[in-house]
Design an enzyme around this catalytic site. Structure first.
Site, PDB file in Angstrom:
ATOM      1  N   ARG A 135       0.820  -1.210   0.000  1.00 36.97           N
ATOM      2  CA  ARG A 135       0.000   0.000   0.000  1.00 36.97           C
ATOM      3  C   ARG A 135       0.862   1.272   0.000  1.00 36.97           C
ATOM      4  O   ARG A 135       0.321   2.386  -0.049  1.00 36.97           O
ATOM      5  CB  ARG A 135      -0.913   0.013   1.227  1.00 36.97           C
ATOM      6  CG  ARG A 135      -1.850  -1.167   1.341  1.00 36.97           C
ATOM      7  CD  ARG A 135      -2.519  -1.219   2.717  1.00 36.97           C
ATOM      8  NE  ARG A 135      -3.426  -0.112   2.919  1.00 36.97           N
ATOM      9  CZ  ARG A 135      -4.752  -0.204   2.823  1.00 36.97           C
ATOM     10  NH1 ARG A 135      -5.316  -1.357   2.534  1.00 36.97           N
ATOM     11  NH2 ARG A 135      -5.514   0.844   3.027  1.00 36.97           N
ATOM     12  N   TYR A 138       0.608   4.391  -2.471  1.00 35.09           N
ATOM     13  CA  TYR A 138      -0.474   5.351  -2.221  1.00 35.09           C
ATOM     14  C   TYR A 138      -0.263   6.094  -0.913  1.00 35.09           C
ATOM     15  O   TYR A 138      -0.282   7.327  -0.868  1.00 35.09           O
ATOM     16  CB  TYR A 138      -1.812   4.623  -2.222  1.00 35.09           C
ATOM     17  CG  TYR A 138      -3.006   5.529  -2.071  1.00 35.09           C
ATOM     18  CD1 TYR A 138      -3.332   6.438  -3.068  1.00 35.09           C
ATOM     19  CD2 TYR A 138      -3.813   5.474  -0.939  1.00 35.09           C
ATOM     20  CE1 TYR A 138      -4.433   7.284  -2.942  1.00 35.09           C
ATOM     21  CE2 TYR A 138      -4.917   6.309  -0.804  1.00 35.09           C
ATOM     22  CZ  TYR A 138      -5.222   7.209  -1.805  1.00 35.09           C
ATOM     23  OH  TYR A 138      -6.307   8.046  -1.670  1.00 35.09           O
ATOM     24  N   GLU A 140       2.438   6.505   1.092  1.00 33.65           N
ATOM     25  CA  GLU A 140       3.606   7.381   1.111  1.00 33.65           C
ATOM     26  C   GLU A 140       3.555   8.413  -0.012  1.00 33.65           C
ATOM     27  O   GLU A 140       4.085   9.522   0.123  1.00 33.65           O
ATOM     28  CB  GLU A 140       4.886   6.554   1.017  1.00 33.65           C
ATOM     29  CG  GLU A 140       5.135   5.647   2.213  1.00 33.65           C
ATOM     30  CD  GLU A 140       5.584   6.414   3.455  1.00 33.65           C
ATOM     31  OE1 GLU A 140       5.089   7.534   3.702  1.00 33.65           O
ATOM     32  OE2 GLU A 140       6.439   5.885   4.182  1.00 33.65           O
ATOM     33  N   GLY A 141       2.923   8.062  -1.122  1.00 32.97           N
ATOM     34  CA  GLY A 141       2.744   9.040  -2.190  1.00 32.97           C
ATOM     35  C   GLY A 141       1.932  10.229  -1.727  1.00 32.97           C
ATOM     36  O   GLY A 141       2.279  11.393  -1.989  1.00 32.97           O
ATOM     37  N   VAL A 180     -14.857  -1.119   0.187  1.00 32.18           N
ATOM     38  CA  VAL A 180     -15.777  -1.967   0.929  1.00 32.18           C
ATOM     39  C   VAL A 180     -17.238  -1.720   0.526  1.00 32.18           C
ATOM     40  O   VAL A 180     -18.001  -2.672   0.331  1.00 32.18           O
ATOM     41  CB  VAL A 180     -15.553  -1.806   2.452  1.00 32.18           C
ATOM     42  CG1 VAL A 180     -15.826  -0.398   2.920  1.00 32.18           C
ATOM     43  CG2 VAL A 180     -16.398  -2.796   3.230  1.00 32.18           C
ATOM     44  N   ASN A 183     -17.847  -2.914  -3.152  1.00 35.06           N
ATOM     45  CA  ASN A 183     -17.783  -4.376  -3.155  1.00 35.06           C
ATOM     46  C   ASN A 183     -19.065  -4.987  -2.618  1.00 35.06           C
ATOM     47  O   ASN A 183     -19.672  -5.874  -3.233  1.00 35.06           O
ATOM     48  CB  ASN A 183     -16.610  -4.856  -2.305  1.00 35.06           C
ATOM     49  CG  ASN A 183     -15.300  -4.902  -3.068  1.00 35.06           C
ATOM     50  OD1 ASN A 183     -15.246  -4.578  -4.247  1.00 35.06           O
ATOM     51  ND2 ASN A 183     -14.243  -5.292  -2.379  1.00 35.06           N
ATOM     52  N   PHE A 184     -19.469  -4.534  -1.435  1.00 35.02           N
ATOM     53  CA  PHE A 184     -20.637  -5.123  -0.768  1.00 35.02           C
ATOM     54  C   PHE A 184     -21.907  -4.907  -1.580  1.00 35.02           C
ATOM     55  O   PHE A 184     -22.710  -5.831  -1.756  1.00 35.02           O
ATOM     56  CB  PHE A 184     -20.805  -4.526   0.625  1.00 35.02           C
ATOM     57  CG  PHE A 184     -19.780  -4.986   1.635  1.00 35.02           C
ATOM     58  CD1 PHE A 184     -18.785  -5.888   1.297  1.00 35.02           C
ATOM     59  CD2 PHE A 184     -19.813  -4.512   2.947  1.00 35.02           C
ATOM     60  CE1 PHE A 184     -17.839  -6.311   2.216  1.00 35.02           C
ATOM     61  CE2 PHE A 184     -18.881  -4.928   3.879  1.00 35.02           C
ATOM     62  CZ  PHE A 184     -17.896  -5.826   3.518  1.00 35.02           C
ATOM     63  N   THR A 203     -12.700  -1.492  11.867  1.00 37.09           N
ATOM     64  CA  THR A 203     -13.698  -0.433  11.734  1.00 37.09           C
ATOM     65  C   THR A 203     -13.333   0.545  10.625  1.00 37.09           C
ATOM     66  O   THR A 203     -12.167   0.741  10.292  1.00 37.09           O
ATOM     67  CB  THR A 203     -13.864   0.352  13.044  1.00 37.09           C
ATOM     68  OG1 THR A 203     -12.655   1.076  13.323  1.00 37.09           O
ATOM     69  CG2 THR A 203     -14.203  -0.577  14.202  1.00 37.09           C
ATOM     70  N   ARG A 269     -10.311   2.970  11.944  1.00 37.41           N
ATOM     71  CA  ARG A 269     -10.238   4.201  11.157  1.00 37.41           C
ATOM     72  C   ARG A 269     -11.425   5.081  11.537  1.00 37.41           C
ATOM     73  O   ARG A 269     -12.579   4.734  11.319  1.00 37.41           O
ATOM     74  CB  ARG A 269     -10.261   3.856   9.669  1.00 37.41           C
ATOM     75  CG  ARG A 269     -10.056   4.994   8.712  1.00 37.41           C
ATOM     76  CD  ARG A 269      -8.792   5.764   8.946  1.00 37.41           C
ATOM     77  NE  ARG A 269      -7.557   5.000   8.890  1.00 37.41           N
ATOM     78  CZ  ARG A 269      -6.979   4.569   7.791  1.00 37.41           C
ATOM     79  NH1 ARG A 269      -7.525   4.759   6.626  1.00 37.41           N
ATOM     80  NH2 ARG A 269      -5.841   3.917   7.863  1.00 37.41           N
TER      81      ARG A 269
END
Length: 308
Positions: A135, A138, A140-141, A180, A183-184, A203, A269
């Site tokens: 990841r 993204y 660190e970018g 998420v 997708n769901f 979370t 989160r």
């Protein structure tokens, strides 16, 4: 607006056109779609079809900088391009602002906090980020993009306004973006098993896209702004709770399928939005259930068009 053909870009362009602004869109359609350039609230001024990491033509009062793959599926498929976009794309936006006097809202991300050791996350928290993981391109970018924006502010006086966007969802999300909510909703409407990674107790906080657009506009219009500012919903949900909510709202018979947790997936989160409330007078207003229902309805209509 860079990334104006993307998910949030579509809704932000729509709102700005409705308010009578002229909006030029810069996009290379890596993850945005031409379909998102069609608006019933007005006509886009100019389409600049190029990579944001190239010099940006034109003179503007303000630039919303949204361009960058933002979902794991997309940025892990093109990690070097993602990092270049996040850092050098922001550099080009800042250089354009330096030359023309434009101010800019820089769309950063909650991913700058990594897998946080502080909860909820305040803007003063420096994060817990793996610099060499899948990841990192993204995470660190985006951290590098913030550095560029702040140094242009300090050295050149550019009015750069950094907002850290937390999970945002709503109509027009790509079906296959790996996030998420999309997708769901997609899996539930197709009757496929809903994929939950880990045990589902991790979370997330979900902000409906119209609330996010309001926050972005307030960030651009604010008389006083202190970077960075968290924009997100401080109401926290377990991922498995969200899965059950989507099943109920969509009347789906799908089951829940648990799979191993991906590398560096954050366990918690949740934004602290005290600064957004104080500086911008902003907080989310759309309840998650209402936003999910709007998303499911739009997904169902789109799926029907493609299948039918």
């Amino acid at each position: 607006m860079t990334g104006g053909a993307g998910f949030i870009g579509f809704h932000l362009v729509r709102r700005l056109l409705a308010e009578g602004h002229r909006v030029d869109v810069l996009d290379n359609f890596q993850t945005g779609t031409r379909e998102n350039l069609s608006h019933d609230t007005g006509v886009i001024g100019r389409l600049i079809e190029q990579n944001v990491a190239d010099p940006i033509p034109g003179v503007y009062d303000g630039i919303f900088h949204l361009a960058c793959p933002a979902s794991p599926v997309h940025y892990q498929a093109a990690p070097l391009e993602t990092f270049r976009t996040a850092v050098w794309g922001t550099w080009q936006v800042m250089e354009s602002c330096r030359q023309t006097g434009a101010k800019a809202v820089i769309a950063s991300t909650s991913e700058v906090y990594g897998n946080p050791l502080v909860h909820p996350q305040t803007e003063e928290y420096f994060g817990n980020v793996n610099p060499v993981g899948i990841r990192s391109c993204y995470d660190e970018g985006k951290r590098g993009g913030e550095t560029v924006a702040m140094d242009y502010r300090r050295i050149h006086g550019v009015d750069a306004r950094i907002v850290r966007i937390f999970n945002t969802y709503g109509p027009r999300m790509l079906f296959n973006d790996g996030r998420v909510v999309s997708n769901f909703c997609h899996q539930a409407l197709l009757g496929n098993p809903i994929t939950v990674y880990g045990d589902g107790t991790q979370t997330r906080s979900f902000c409906f896209v119209t609330d996010m657009v309001d926050g972005l506009i307030r960030a651009m219009e604010a008389e006083h702004f202190v970077s960075p500012v968290n924009l997100g919903n401080p109401v926290e949900y377990q991922v498995v709770e969200l899965a059950k909510m989507v099943l109920s709202l969509s009347s789906s018979s799908s089951s829940i399928l648990f799979k191993p947790l991906p590398s560096d997936d954050p366990s918690r989160r949740k934004p602290d939005i005290t600064r957004a409330r104080t500086l911008l007078g902003w907080e989310p207003r759309i309840p998650v259930e209402e936003g999910l229902l709007q998303t499911i309805v739009e997904f169902r209509q789109r799926l029907g068009k493609y299948v039918g």
